[in-house]
Design an enzyme around this catalytic site. Structure first.
Site, mmCIF file in Angstrom:
data_model
loop_
_atom_site.group_PDB
_atom_site.id
_atom_site.type_symbol
_atom_site.label_atom_id
_atom_site.label_comp_id
_atom_site.label_asym_id
_atom_site.label_seq_id
_atom_site.Cartn_x
_atom_site.Cartn_y
_atom_site.Cartn_z
ATOM 1 N N GLN A 43 -49.896 25.777 16.883
ATOM 2 C CA GLN A 43 -50.375 27.157 16.825
ATOM 3 C C GLN A 43 -49.561 27.951 15.798
ATOM 4 O OE1 GLN A 43 -50.921 28.695 21.174
ATOM 5 N NE2 GLN A 43 -49.667 26.845 21.306
ATOM 6 N N ASP B 59 -45.938 28.492 10.368
ATOM 7 C CA ASP B 59 -44.709 28.410 9.558
ATOM 8 C C ASP B 59 -44.542 27.108 8.771
ATOM 9 O OD1 ASP B 59 -42.832 27.996 12.686
ATOM 10 O OD2 ASP B 59 -43.979 26.523 11.503
ATOM 11 N N HIS C 173 -54.139 27.815 13.849
ATOM 12 C CA HIS C 173 -54.172 29.254 13.539
ATOM 13 C C HIS C 173 -53.826 29.542 12.078
ATOM 14 C CE1 HIS C 173 -53.511 29.961 18.119
ATOM 15 N NE2 HIS C 173 -54.740 29.621 17.849
ATOM 16 N N CYS D 154 -58.761 35.648 -0.351
ATOM 17 C CA CYS D 154 -59.517 36.889 -0.577
ATOM 18 C C CYS D 154 -60.499 37.101 0.569
ATOM 19 C CB CYS D 154 -60.279 36.805 -1.895
ATOM 20 S SG CYS D 154 -61.447 38.155 -2.136
ATOM 21 N N GLY E 126 -42.777 24.417 23.716
ATOM 22 C CA GLY E 126 -42.531 25.793 23.300
ATOM 23 C C GLY E 126 -43.767 26.648 23.180
ATOM 24 N N THR E 127 -44.707 26.486 24.119
ATOM 25 C CA THR E 127 -45.856 27.381 24.111
ATOM 26 C C THR E 127 -46.029 28.034 25.487
ATOM 27 O OG1 THR E 127 -48.222 27.652 23.685
ATOM 28 C CG2 THR E 127 -47.524 25.538 24.649
HETATM 29 C C1 BV8 Z 1 -61.323 33.502 19.480
HETATM 30 C C2 BV8 Z 1 -51.947 33.563 14.084
HETATM 31 C C3 BV8 Z 1 -63.639 33.699 19.469
HETATM 32 C C4 BV8 Z 1 -51.661 34.951 13.604
HETATM 33 C C5 BV8 Z 1 -52.522 33.680 16.475
HETATM 34 C C6 BV8 Z 1 -60.134 32.994 27.046
HETATM 35 C C7 BV8 Z 1 -59.414 33.687 27.972
HETATM 36 C C8 BV8 Z 1 -58.734 34.870 27.573
HETATM 37 C C9 BV8 Z 1 -58.771 35.342 26.261
HETATM 38 C C10 BV8 Z 1 -59.487 34.652 25.351
HETATM 39 C C11 BV8 Z 1 -60.175 33.505 25.742
HETATM 40 N N1 BV8 Z 1 -60.772 33.028 24.645
HETATM 41 C C12 BV8 Z 1 -60.506 33.830 23.579
HETATM 42 C C13 BV8 Z 1 -59.729 34.839 23.993
HETATM 43 C C14 BV8 Z 1 -59.205 35.896 23.154
HETATM 44 C C15 BV8 Z 1 -57.931 35.494 22.391
HETATM 45 C C16 BV8 Z 1 -56.824 35.172 23.352
HETATM 46 O O1 BV8 Z 1 -56.551 34.038 23.682
HETATM 47 N N2 BV8 Z 1 -56.169 36.247 23.803
HETATM 48 C C17 BV8 Z 1 -54.978 36.066 24.680
HETATM 49 C C18 BV8 Z 1 -53.910 37.031 24.219
HETATM 50 C C19 BV8 Z 1 -55.328 36.258 26.085
HETATM 51 N N3 BV8 Z 1 -58.190 34.357 21.513
HETATM 52 C C20 BV8 Z 1 -58.671 34.621 20.269
HETATM 53 O O2 BV8 Z 1 -58.929 35.733 19.859
HETATM 54 C C21 BV8 Z 1 -58.920 33.409 19.387
HETATM 55 N N4 BV8 Z 1 -60.200 33.521 18.749
HETATM 56 O O3 BV8 Z 1 -61.336 33.344 20.675
HETATM 57 O O4 BV8 Z 1 -62.430 33.663 18.723
HETATM 58 C C22 BV8 Z 1 -64.723 33.669 18.498
HETATM 59 C C23 BV8 Z 1 -65.680 32.732 18.693
HETATM 60 C C24 BV8 Z 1 -66.761 32.712 17.832
HETATM 61 C C25 BV8 Z 1 -66.835 33.623 16.767
HETATM 62 C C26 BV8 Z 1 -65.829 34.536 16.581
HETATM 63 C C27 BV8 Z 1 -64.755 34.568 17.458
HETATM 64 C C28 BV8 Z 1 -57.891 33.365 18.220
HETATM 65 C C29 BV8 Z 1 -56.514 33.227 18.746
HETATM 66 C C30 BV8 Z 1 -55.531 33.016 17.561
HETATM 67 C C31 BV8 Z 1 -54.821 34.290 17.187
HETATM 68 N N5 BV8 Z 1 -53.784 34.029 16.193
HETATM 69 N N6 BV8 Z 1 -51.594 33.431 15.488
HETATM 70 C C32 BV8 Z 1 -50.193 35.341 13.674
HETATM 71 O O5 BV8 Z 1 -49.362 34.450 13.995
HETATM 72 O O6 BV8 Z 1 -49.917 36.494 13.377
HETATM 73 S S1 BV8 Z 1 -52.087 33.513 18.140
HETATM 74 C C33 BV8 Z 1 -50.334 33.486 18.138
HETATM 75 O O7 BV8 Z 1 -49.975 33.867 19.446
HETATM 76 C C34 BV8 Z 1 -49.712 32.129 17.927
HETATM 77 O O8 BV8 Z 1 -50.371 31.368 16.970
HETATM 78 C C35 BV8 Z 1 -49.817 31.507 19.315
HETATM 79 O O9 BV8 Z 1 -51.063 30.928 19.519
HETATM 80 C C36 BV8 Z 1 -49.711 32.709 20.218
HETATM 81 C C37 BV8 Z 1 -48.329 32.826 20.761
HETATM 82 O O10 BV8 Z 1 -48.201 31.858 21.752
HETATM 83 P P1 BV8 Z 1 -46.967 30.818 21.671
HETATM 84 O O11 BV8 Z 1 -46.949 30.166 20.358
HETATM 85 O O12 BV8 Z 1 -47.055 29.997 22.882
HETATM 86 O O13 BV8 Z 1 -45.677 31.789 21.697
HETATM 87 P P2 BV8 Z 1 -45.142 32.706 22.896
HETATM 88 O O14 BV8 Z 1 -44.123 33.605 22.298
HETATM 89 O O15 BV8 Z 1 -46.254 33.276 23.674
HETATM 90 O O16 BV8 Z 1 -44.398 31.660 23.863
HETATM 91 C C38 BV8 Z 1 -43.269 30.969 23.410
HETATM 92 C C39 BV8 Z 1 -42.924 30.000 24.529
HETATM 93 O O17 BV8 Z 1 -41.833 29.206 24.085
HETATM 94 C C40 BV8 Z 1 -42.501 30.672 25.832
HETATM 95 O O18 BV8 Z 1 -43.135 30.021 26.906
HETATM 96 C C41 BV8 Z 1 -40.973 30.457 25.872
HETATM 97 O O19 BV8 Z 1 -40.506 30.260 27.181
HETATM 98 C C42 BV8 Z 1 -40.832 29.178 25.071
HETATM 99 N N7 BV8 Z 1 -39.559 29.048 24.343
HETATM 100 C C43 BV8 Z 1 -38.883 30.015 23.675
HETATM 101 N N8 BV8 Z 1 -37.788 29.475 23.078
HETATM 102 C C44 BV8 Z 1 -37.812 28.124 23.338
HETATM 103 C C45 BV8 Z 1 -38.955 27.863 24.156
HETATM 104 N N9 BV8 Z 1 -39.262 26.635 24.606
HETATM 105 C C46 BV8 Z 1 -38.422 25.611 24.244
HETATM 106 N N10 BV8 Z 1 -37.317 25.799 23.438
HETATM 107 C C47 BV8 Z 1 -36.987 27.016 22.981
HETATM 108 N N11 BV8 Z 1 -35.896 27.164 22.220
HETATM 109 ZN ZN ZN Z 2 -62.120 37.522 -4.228
#
Ligand code: BV8
Ligand code: ZN
Length: 255
Positions: A95, A98, A113, A121, A185-186
Site C-alpha cells: 500500500q 515509497d 496505491h 498530468c 505493518g498495516t
Molecule cells: C475506492 C495513497 C472506489 C495516497 C492511500 C469499504 C469499507 C469502508 C470504506 C471503504 C470501503 N471501500 C472503499 C472505501 C473507502 C476508502 C477507505 O478504505 N476508507 C477507509 C479510511 C475507511 N477506500 C478508497 O477510497 C479506495 N478507493 O474504494 O475506490 C471506487 C470504485 C470504482 C470507481 C471509483 C472509485 C482508495 C484507497 C487508497 C487511498 N490511498 N494512499 C497517499 O499515501 O497519500 S491509502 C493510505 O492509507 C496508504 O496507502 C494505506 O493504504 C493507508 C494507511 O494504512 P497503513 O499503511 O496500514 O498505515 P497505518 O498508519 O494506518 O497503520 C500502520 C500500522 O503499522 C499500524 O497498525 C501500526 O501499529 C503498525 N506499525 C507502526 N510501526 C510499526 C508497525 N508495525 C510493525 N513495525 C513497526 N515498526
Molecule cells: Zn497533459
C-alpha cells in the site's frame, strides 16, 4: 496451509503498509505521530482536495517525496528482499508509495496505491519523474502544469479513486492462491487493500501478522508477531529459510 498445493513450491505473498517503513523514519498514517494526526486525509488525499487547493496538495506530496528520497530501506525491507532469494515466486503487495521494497532489492512488487516517485498530468495522463518537477514548484504560486495545460499530480491513488485494475486483480489472484500470506505493518483499515488479508485467510492460506499492535483483522492470523517489523522480519526470514514451510504443514504449530 492446506493440502491443495502439495505438488508445487510454496507460494508466499508479503502484504505491507506504512508500518514496514516506520523504522526508515517515515511517518505512518494512523497512531501517534501519524500523518493523519496533523492532516485530515479528506483534505489532502482526494481528487476534491486537489481541485479545491492544488498548490496545498502538491506541496504536501512534494514534502513527502523529499522525505522518502532522503530515507533508506530498513532491516524489514531487506529481509523481505532476502526471502525472495529462497522463494523466487514470492510477491510483495504494498500500500506504500515509497518504493522502499524495490530499493531494498525486491523484484516483484505490486503497488496498490501508486507511487510518489512519479507525477502525471491530470488531463492527458503524461507521466514524468517527480524529481523533474520538485525544485521548480516551491517558489511558484501554482502547482506545476503539463505542456497540454493540465495540472501535474502525484501518481498515487487518492481516496475515492479506483485502484489500478490489473494490479489489484493480480494481487487478489495471488492472495487467493498463496500458501503463506504475511501482513506487515498495516492497520488493515483501508479497502479494498485490506480485503486481501480476508481473501487469503478465506482461501486457506496460513496468515502471519507482523504488527506492533492489534488490528481489526488480527483474528484471521494463524500467528502474530507483536514487535517492530525491523526486528521480527529478519528472524522470521531466518526461520523460513532454515525450515521452509512445506505444503500441508500448518505454521500455527510453530509457536
Ligand atoms: C475506492 C495513497 C472506489 C495516497 C492511500 C469499504 C469499507 C469502508 C470504506 C471503504 C470501503 N471501500 C472503499 C472505501 C473507502 C476508502 C477507505 O478504505 N476508507 C477507509 C479510511 C475507511 N477506500 C478508497 O477510497 C479506495 N478507493 O474504494 O475506490 C471506487 C470504485 C470504482 C470507481 C471509483 C472509485 C482508495 C484507497 C487508497 C487511498 N490511498 N494512499 C497517499 O499515501 O497519500 S491509502 C493510505 O492509507 C496508504 O496507502 C494505506 O493504504 C493507508 C494507511 O494504512 P497503513 O499503511 O496500514 O498505515 P497505518 O498508519 O494506518 O497503520 C500502520 C500500522 O503499522 C499500524 O497498525 C501500526 O501499529 C503498525 N506499525 C507502526 N510501526 C510499526 C508497525 N508495525 C510493525 N513495525 C513497526 N515498526
Ligand atoms: Zn497533459
Amino acid at each position: 496451509m492446506n493440502e491443495r498445493h502439495a505438488d508445487r513450491p510454496v507460494r508466499i505473498v508479503v502484504f505491507t503498509g506504512a508500518g514496514v517503513s516506520a523504522e526508515s523514519g517515515l511517518a505512518t498514517f494512523r497512531g501517534v505521530g501519524g500523518l493523519w494526526a496533523d492532516f485530515d486525509p479528506a483534505t489532502l488525499a482526494t481528487p476534491a482536495a486537489f481541485a479545491r487547493d492544488p498548490k496545498r496538495v502538491w506541496d504536501w506530496y512534494v514534502s513527502r517525496y523529499v522525505g522518502v528520497r532522503a530515507s533508506e530501506p530498513n532491516a524489514a525491507h531487506r529481509a523481505i528482499a532476502r526471502l525472495e532469494r529462497t522463494f523466487p515466486s514470492l510477491l510483495v503487495v504494498t500500500q506504500n508509495i515509497d518504493r522502499m521494497h524495490q530499493r531494498a532489492g525486491s523484484s516483484k512488487v505490486l503497488e496498490l496505491h501508486g507511487n510518489i516517485w512519479n507525477a502525471r498530468c491530470n488531463a492527458c495522463g503524461r507521466e514524468v519523474d517527480m524529481a523533474t518537477l520538485v525544485d521548480i514548484a516551491d517558489s511558484a504560486s501554482d502547482s506545476p502544469r503539463c505542456g497540454c495545460g493540465g495540472r501535474m499530480r502525484p501518481s498515487v491513488v487518492w481516496f475515492g479513486e479506483r485502484l489500478p485494475e490489473a494490479v489489484f486483480e493480480e494481487a487478489a489472484e495471488s492472495a487467493a492462491d498463496c500458501d503463506l500470506f504475511i501482513a506487515v505493518g498495516t492497520s488493515a483499515t483501508v479497502y479494498p487493500a485490506a480485503g486481501l488479508i480476508e481473501l487469503a485467510a478465506r482461501s486457506g492460506a496460513d496468515v502471519i501478522e507482523v504488527n506492533r499492535e492489534e488490528t481489526p483483522l488480527s483474528h484471521l492470523a494463524d500467528r502474530v508477531l507483536r514487535e517492530p517489523a525491523g526486528e521480527a522480519l529478519p528472524r522470521l526470514v531466518d526461520e523460513l529459510e532454515l525450515d521452509p514451510p512445506t505444503a500441508g504443514a500448518s505454521l500455527a504449530k510453530r509457536e
